[in-house]
Design a protein around this motif. Sequence first.
Motif, PDB file in Angstrom:
ATOM      1  N   LEU A 162       1.032  -1.348   0.199  1.00  0.00           N
ATOM      2  CA  LEU A 162       0.100  -0.069  -0.097  1.00  0.00           C
ATOM      3  C   LEU A 162       1.073   1.318  -0.023  1.00  0.00           C
ATOM      4  CD1 LEU A 162      -3.090  -1.375   2.499  1.00  0.00           C
ATOM      5  CD2 LEU A 162      -2.936  -0.808  -0.265  1.00  0.00           C
ATOM      6  N   PRO A 163       2.289   1.656   1.169  1.00  0.00           N
ATOM      7  CA  PRO A 163       2.735   2.408   0.773  1.00  0.00           C
ATOM      8  C   PRO A 163       3.280   2.484  -0.435  1.00  0.00           C
ATOM      9  CG  PRO A 163       3.068   1.288   2.440  1.00  0.00           C
ATOM     10  CD  PRO A 163       2.713   0.351   1.834  1.00  0.00           C
ATOM     11  N   HIS A 164       3.668   1.555  -0.890  1.00  0.00           N
ATOM     12  CA  HIS A 164       3.914   1.695  -2.357  1.00  0.00           C
ATOM     13  C   HIS A 164       3.401   2.283  -3.674  1.00  0.00           C
ATOM     14  CE1 HIS A 164       7.711  -0.884  -2.340  1.00  0.00           C
ATOM     15  NE2 HIS A 164       7.345  -0.481  -0.881  1.00  0.00           N
ATOM     16  N   ILE A 165       1.631   1.952  -3.822  1.00  0.00           N
ATOM     17  CA  ILE A 165       0.689   2.527  -4.951  1.00  0.00           C
ATOM     18  C   ILE A 165       0.336   4.227  -4.023  1.00  0.00           C
ATOM     19  CG2 ILE A 165       0.381   0.333  -5.483  1.00  0.00           C
ATOM     20  CD1 ILE A 165      -2.776   0.804  -3.941  1.00  0.00           C
ATOM     21  N   GLY A 166       1.370   4.671  -3.030  1.00  0.00           N
ATOM     22  CA  GLY A 166       1.234   6.010  -2.396  1.00  0.00           C
ATOM     23  C   GLY A 166      -0.061   6.384  -1.301  1.00  0.00           C
ATOM     24  N   ILE A 167       0.089   5.256  -0.787  1.00  0.00           N
ATOM     25  CA  ILE A 167      -1.564   5.548  -0.303  1.00  0.00           C
ATOM     26  C   ILE A 167       0.111   5.625   1.851  1.00  0.00           C
ATOM     27  CG2 ILE A 167      -2.502   4.222   2.167  1.00  0.00           C
ATOM     28  CD1 ILE A 167      -3.718   4.421  -0.966  1.00  0.00           C
ATOM     29  N   GLU A 168      -0.525   7.579   2.282  1.00  0.00           N
ATOM     30  CA  GLU A 168       0.471   7.401   3.455  1.00  0.00           C
ATOM     31  C   GLU A 168       0.111   6.505   4.125  1.00  0.00           C
ATOM     32  OE1 GLU A 168       1.793  10.161   3.684  1.00  0.00           O
ATOM     33  OE2 GLU A 168       1.104  11.165   1.018  1.00  0.00           O
ATOM     34  N   LEU A 169       1.297   6.875   5.048  1.00  0.00           N
ATOM     35  CA  LEU A 169       2.022   5.778   6.472  1.00  0.00           C
ATOM     36  C   LEU A 169       0.742   5.930   7.561  1.00  0.00           C
ATOM     37  CD1 LEU A 169       5.731   5.197   6.223  1.00  0.00           C
ATOM     38  CD2 LEU A 169       3.156   3.481   6.216  1.00  0.00           C
ATOM     39  N   TYR A 170       0.166   7.473   7.804  1.00  0.00           N
ATOM     40  CA  TYR A 170      -0.016   7.572   8.926  1.00  0.00           C
ATOM     41  C   TYR A 170      -1.924   7.481   8.523  1.00  0.00           C
ATOM     42  CZ  TYR A 170      -2.894  11.850   6.027  1.00  0.00           C
ATOM     43  OH  TYR A 170      -3.444  12.044   5.467  1.00  0.00           O
ATOM     44  N   LEU A 171      -2.361   6.961   7.079  1.00  0.00           N
ATOM     45  CA  LEU A 171      -3.803   6.569   6.835  1.00  0.00           C
ATOM     46  C   LEU A 171      -3.510   4.850   7.343  1.00  0.00           C
ATOM     47  CD1 LEU A 171      -4.771   8.450   3.405  1.00  0.00           C
ATOM     48  CD2 LEU A 171      -5.742   8.032   5.776  1.00  0.00           C
ATOM     49  N   LEU A 172      -2.758   4.036   6.968  1.00  0.00           N
ATOM     50  CA  LEU A 172      -2.351   2.767   6.982  1.00  0.00           C
ATOM     51  C   LEU A 172      -2.310   2.742   9.125  1.00  0.00           C
ATOM     52  CD1 LEU A 172       0.622   1.852   4.710  1.00  0.00           C
ATOM     53  CD2 LEU A 172      -1.886   1.298   4.456  1.00  0.00           C
ATOM     54  N   HIS A 173      -1.939   3.551   9.948  1.00  0.00           N
ATOM     55  CA  HIS A 173      -1.371   2.702  11.548  1.00  0.00           C
ATOM     56  C   HIS A 173      -2.780   3.435  11.588  1.00  0.00           C
ATOM     57  CE1 HIS A 173       2.591   3.694  11.897  1.00  0.00           C
ATOM     58  NE2 HIS A 173       2.560   3.898  10.678  1.00  0.00           N
ATOM     59  N   ILE A 174      -3.598   4.685  10.891  1.00  0.00           N
ATOM     60  CA  ILE A 174      -5.001   4.380  11.213  1.00  0.00           C
ATOM     61  C   ILE A 174      -6.039   3.403  10.743  1.00  0.00           C
ATOM     62  CG2 ILE A 174      -7.296   5.908  10.897  1.00  0.00           C
ATOM     63  CD1 ILE A 174      -5.229   8.317  10.668  1.00  0.00           C
ATOM     64  N   LEU A 175      -6.025   2.848   9.272  1.00  0.00           N
ATOM     65  CA  LEU A 175      -7.168   2.209   9.292  1.00  0.00           C
ATOM     66  C   LEU A 175      -6.800   0.215   9.570  1.00  0.00           C
ATOM     67  CD1 LEU A 175      -6.876   2.995   5.224  1.00  0.00           C
ATOM     68  CD2 LEU A 175      -9.311   3.092   6.347  1.00  0.00           C
ATOM     69  N   PHE A 176      -5.190   0.073  10.044  1.00  0.00           N
ATOM     70  CA  PHE A 176      -4.942  -1.353  10.627  1.00  0.00           C
ATOM     71  C   PHE A 176      -4.605  -1.330  11.629  1.00  0.00           C
ATOM     72  CE2 PHE A 176      -4.546  -1.084   5.348  1.00  0.00           C
ATOM     73  CZ  PHE A 176      -5.807  -1.721   5.166  1.00  0.00           C
ATOM     74  N   ARG A 177      -5.067  -0.332  12.301  1.00  0.00           N
ATOM     75  CA  ARG A 177      -4.239  -0.475  13.984  1.00  0.00           C
ATOM     76  C   ARG A 177      -3.353  -0.282  13.689  1.00  0.00           C
ATOM     77  NH1 ARG A 177      -8.922  -3.560  13.137  1.00  0.00           N
ATOM     78  NH2 ARG A 177      -7.444  -5.937  12.804  1.00  0.00           N
TER      79      ARG A 177
END
Length: 125
Positions: free
Chosen positions: A110-125
Amino acid sequence: VVFLAVTKTDPRTLGTDRTWGCTCEGKLIMPCPVCVWKAHDEELKKRFADALQDLAFPAWPNSSGGVISKASVVLTIERVADRLGVPVTNENGGRIFGGRSMRVSGAVHLPHIGIELYLLHILFR
């Protein structure tokens, strides 16, 4: 849009939820979790129809609608890797893939396709 539980202890999202939208704009040029889920959901509807009303029905069932084992998931990953010519053991003979391989792969992809790390932290705990 897919609704995700806030915590692992709230799988039915009784507390609150978060939404996740398409990451490929419907073009399917790269793996998109939402588009893959939509296709998977349609397949579940074809195969299991009424059983989907049961809140205990697994999101990723085995062929008979039961809970799939971690060992079965790992075996499937290894079979796909083998067919793609990807090694399934390291130089010491240890297995490369494990029960968290899909989660880890998603977190890397997901970060490789441009999803911001902070969003991943929020979405996936």
